[in-house]
Structure formats: C-alpha cells, structure tokens
Design a protein around this motif. Structure first.
Motif, PDB file in Angstrom:
ATOM      1  N   ASN A 152      13.230 -15.258  -3.360  1.00  0.00           N
ATOM      2  CA  ASN A 152      12.055 -15.219  -2.993  1.00  0.00           C
ATOM      3  C   ASN A 152      11.712 -15.137  -2.117  1.00  0.00           C
ATOM      4  O   ASN A 152      10.755 -16.275  -0.813  1.00  0.00           O
ATOM      5  CB  ASN A 152      11.777 -16.045  -3.349  1.00  0.00           C
ATOM      6  CG  ASN A 152      10.005 -16.687  -3.176  1.00  0.00           C
ATOM      7  OD1 ASN A 152       8.946 -15.841  -3.163  1.00  0.00           O
ATOM      8  ND2 ASN A 152       9.671 -18.061  -3.608  1.00  0.00           N
ATOM      9  N   HIS A 158       2.942 -15.031 -10.389  1.00  0.00           N
ATOM     10  CA  HIS A 158       4.088 -16.184 -10.028  1.00  0.00           C
ATOM     11  C   HIS A 158       3.015 -16.748 -11.129  1.00  0.00           C
ATOM     12  O   HIS A 158       2.361 -17.251 -11.165  1.00  0.00           O
ATOM     13  CB  HIS A 158       3.133 -16.692  -9.163  1.00  0.00           C
ATOM     14  CG  HIS A 158       4.032 -15.702  -7.521  1.00  0.00           C
ATOM     15  ND1 HIS A 158       4.255 -14.136  -7.611  1.00  0.00           N
ATOM     16  CD2 HIS A 158       4.800 -16.039  -6.248  1.00  0.00           C
ATOM     17  CE1 HIS A 158       4.181 -13.383  -6.256  1.00  0.00           C
ATOM     18  NE2 HIS A 158       4.359 -14.826  -5.771  1.00  0.00           N
ATOM     19  N   HIS A 182       8.661 -11.390  -0.272  1.00  0.00           N
ATOM     20  CA  HIS A 182       7.760 -11.399   0.560  1.00  0.00           C
ATOM     21  C   HIS A 182       8.043 -11.207   2.172  1.00  0.00           C
ATOM     22  O   HIS A 182       8.202 -12.323   2.691  1.00  0.00           O
ATOM     23  CB  HIS A 182       6.587 -12.949   0.668  1.00  0.00           C
ATOM     24  CG  HIS A 182       6.847 -13.343  -0.755  1.00  0.00           C
ATOM     25  ND1 HIS A 182       5.349 -13.031  -1.543  1.00  0.00           N
ATOM     26  CD2 HIS A 182       7.453 -13.758  -1.909  1.00  0.00           C
ATOM     27  CE1 HIS A 182       5.097 -13.744  -2.106  1.00  0.00           C
ATOM     28  NE2 HIS A 182       5.997 -14.781  -2.922  1.00  0.00           N
ATOM     29  N   HIS A 209      -3.457 -13.399  -3.604  1.00  0.00           N
ATOM     30  CA  HIS A 209      -2.257 -14.840  -3.158  1.00  0.00           C
ATOM     31  C   HIS A 209      -2.888 -15.698  -2.783  1.00  0.00           C
ATOM     32  O   HIS A 209      -1.998 -17.210  -3.168  1.00  0.00           O
ATOM     33  CB  HIS A 209      -1.177 -14.350  -2.385  1.00  0.00           C
ATOM     34  CG  HIS A 209       0.174 -15.184  -1.545  1.00  0.00           C
ATOM     35  ND1 HIS A 209       0.696 -13.943  -0.619  1.00  0.00           N
ATOM     36  CD2 HIS A 209       0.783 -15.680  -1.988  1.00  0.00           C
ATOM     37  CE1 HIS A 209       1.930 -15.596  -0.877  1.00  0.00           C
ATOM     38  NE2 HIS A 209       2.048 -15.848  -2.079  1.00  0.00           N
TER      39      HIS A 209
END
Ligand code: NIG
Length: 403
Positions: free
Chosen positions: A306, A219, A66, A158
């Motif tokens: 990540n 996720h 990210h 998210h």
C-alpha cells in the motif's frame, strides 16, 4: 540466453504443493523458468550464477500501491503518532501536490519508487490512480503508471474533491473520466468508507466498472465496519483491501466466494482475495486484519505494501512479511505465500498468460515468468527472524538481473 542459478540452500517455490527444495538449482531461459530441481541434476546453461548456499524465492508481487504522487505528508504522520486520527481528507493534500507536478517530475518520482521496490525484491507491481481526481489528471496518472508497472487500477473514486458534490463527481468518474483512462487500466476500484464513498455510491462505481469490462477491486473495512467486503463479494471483485474490521459474516462471505474454484487448473468461479496491508495498519494505528481467521476459513490472503504518502510510505514487502509473522499470527510460509502467490491471485496473474502477453508470477514453476529473489540468508525464515535487515542479495525480473 539461459542462466543456471545453482548452489541454492533453500528454494521456496510457492507452487501448488508449496514445495521447498534444498540443495537446489533453477534455470531461466529468456523471460521464463525452464527448469528447477536438485542441483546435482541441473542441466547445462549458457551462463551460471552461484547462489552461495543462500535462499531463493519468488519475487514479491505487490498488488496494492499508490505510486503516482508528488509531495510529502510527514507532518500529518507526525501528528498521527502524537495521537491524531487518520482521516481520508489528507488525500486532498496529495492531490494538490500531484496536480502541480509536471509529467517529467511525476515520471521521475515513479521511477525512483519502483527502483526502491525492486531493490527490496519486488518484481510485479500494481499501482493506482487516485491523486488526480479530475479527467485530465486521472488520465495522466493512468498513462504514466502504464508506462512502468505491470497493472494499473483506476481509483477516481478515492475522494470527492472539495469543490464538487459526491453525485456530481461520480457522474464524472463513471463517465468522461472512465473513458479517458479506459485503455490504460485493467481494474476499477472504490474507497468504500465513511468519509469517502457510501455503499450506494460504491455500488454505482462497481457496476460501471463491470459494465466497462474492467476487473474490480475495493478498498473496504479499513477504518470501521462497513459494506466493502459484502459489495466486493457481490460484484465478484478480485480483491478487497485493508479488511481491518470484519465480522464473522464478512469472513464467511469471502470464504464462500471461492467455492468451486480449482487452483490447479484455474477453473471454476474465482473469488475475492483478502488483501492485508500491515505497514498501513502500523502507520494509522488500526487493528491488524484477522488474517489468521481468514486463512483458517479458507480465504486466500495477499500481503501488499500500500505504498502511498498518507498511510504507508514504504514499498518494503520484506517489512510486511516480517510484520505479518511477528504481529498477525501468520507462519513464515503463509506470509511469504501471501506476498507472492496471494498477490498474483489478487491480480489474476497466478496462472497462464498475463495481460501483456507475459506469464504467471508469484510462484516458481516451469513456464512461469522468471521473477525471483536471492536472499542474503540461508533460509526464508530469516525474513522474520532478522526483521529490518537488508536481506535482498539479487533480483531477477523476466529473466533479467534487476538488482
Ligand atoms: O489505501 N484508503 C485509501 N487510500 C489510501 C490512503 C491514501 C492517502 O491517505 O493518501 C490507502 O490507505
């Protein structure tokens, strides 16, 4: 121009036979690998590089990051290390900082983060949106990411912004937001977890992504048991990431998803890769995923950094590999495979052409993209044997020396 890299002590190919060659050489021709084998049989090339009796392996394929964000959450990290629990709500703080940053500032931050990753041996990167959470901001994140990384994932799902109701927000994600990012992204993702999106809401996101022709990622099972793995398999997602809290049925479902897949030809139904994020697990004090059980059940495993400001502010794949070996019970060869070929499999870049007309990554084979790294060590075992040491000596991406 062609380049012969010779005097390689150990060449880890991560090809289908997982060959490791000794006293080896490799020839790069433009963006591709043209030849590899024993150093004494090496053909001539325009230029020569002496590897100095050190180890060469594929560049890392970091399939979960990210990187488009502004701001810092070190205070949250400090509180966590003093006993506070990780809560997805911290994402909102990064959303605020990211929205406030100019395009130039975000671009500069992204470039610097990619440079750090490359300096550590990463040659292929996926990154996600997810710190914009409105139509204009998510579109901007996707645009900036697409300028600089190999693959971009739309993660509008998210977190629900504080001023909206979840279903209202999903109307936006699955409608105008998706349309605004569609041309810049290859994947759609959802954070399926308590405190983020429920099973039903995640199902809606995945169905919409599929209908839009995007590949899917999830996720899942990060902070507790849940529906993430099950949904990922049901929807044929390329990867389910985190996977900390799995039961036997989750493991069996992931293994079953690869039934009939032929890695050699890339034919048959592709299944769902289990992507483990060990740097995140350390930073959130979550139990590590059952990577040993996944591999033993025949599930392809990927390792990824990540890299994000909340749960894993590192892009060091070497650190992830060392942790997977030292803490998660993987052999050195399994950990390296997960951080190279495993990542490629999770991104659909293991075989054939990738989406920008490039070539397969994650293993050193003739015709594949010339993405490789030279270690300041005689063997890849040193990655875990000497954890934390700066072992990246040189990096080539698409045949060009980049570090
Ligand atoms: O992958 N799990 C959700 N998203 C990120 C964390 C984002 C954040 O806390 O900023 C992750 O860990």
């Amino acid at each position: 121009m062609s380049l012969l890299i010779t005097n390689i002590a150990e060449l880890t190919t991560q090809d289908l036979d997982r060959r490791v060659l000794h006293r080896a050489a490799i020839v790069l021709d433009g963006e591709r690998i043209a030849w590899l084998g024993s150093a004494r049989d090496a053909p001539a090339a325009d230029e020569m590089f002496d590897a100095g009796d050190r180890a060469v392996l594929p560049g890392w394929v970091d399939s979960h990051t990210h990187l488009v964000f502004a701001g810092d959450r070190s205070a949250e990290f400090e509180a966590r290390m003093a006993g506070a629990a990780y809560q997805a709500g911290g994402i909102a703080e990064t959303v605020r900082a990211t929205r406030d940053a100019s395009d130039d500032e975000l671009r500069r931050l992204l470039t610097a983060r990619i440079a750090e990753a490359v300096a550590g041996g990463t040659t292929c990167l996926e990154t996600k949106t997810g710190y914009g959470l409105d139509v204009g901001q998510e579109a901007r994140s996707a645009r900036l990411a697409a300028e600089q990384v190999d693959q971009v994932t739309f993660l509008g799902a998210h977190l629900v912004p504080a001023d909206l109701d979840a279903d209202e927000y999903l109307d936006l994600v699955c409608g105008p937001m998706l349309r605004a990012v569609r041309d810049r992204v290859q994947w759609m993702d959802v954070f399926c977890e308590e405190g983020a999106f429920s099973e039903e809401q995640s199902r809606r996101v995945l169905a919409t992504g599929r209908e839009a022709g995007l590949g899917l990622r999830v996720h899942g099972n990060q902070l507790g048991p849940g529906a993430g793995v099950r949904l990922a398999v049901e929807f044929g997602a390329a990867s389910v990431d985190h996977v900390n809290h799995l039961d036997d049925q989750d493991v069996a479902a992931l293994a079953g998803s690869w039934f009939g897949w032929d890695a050699a030809t890339g034919t048959g139904q592709r299944g769902t890769v289990a992507t483990c994020l060990p740097a995140c697990d350390l930073s959130t004090r979550q139990p590590f995923p059952p990577a040993r059980a996944l591999l033993d059940a025949g599930v392809p495993v990927a390792l990824a950094s990540n890299c994000n400001p909340g749960t894993s502010y590192t892009s060091s794949m070497g650190f992830c590999v060392a942790t997977a070996v030292l803490q998660m019970g993987l052999t050195i060869s399994e950990a390296i495979r997960a951080a190279t070929y495993g990542g490629a499999l999770a991104l659909g870049m293991d075989i054939g052409q990738d989406q920008d007309g490039g070539r397969a990554v994650g293993s050193l084979q003739v015709g594949h993209r010339a993405d490789l790294q030279l270690l300041a060590a005689p063997s890849a075992a040193h990655l875990a044997y000497r954890p934390g040491m700066p072992l990246t000596a040189a990096v080539w991406r698409r045949g060009q020396r980049v570090a």
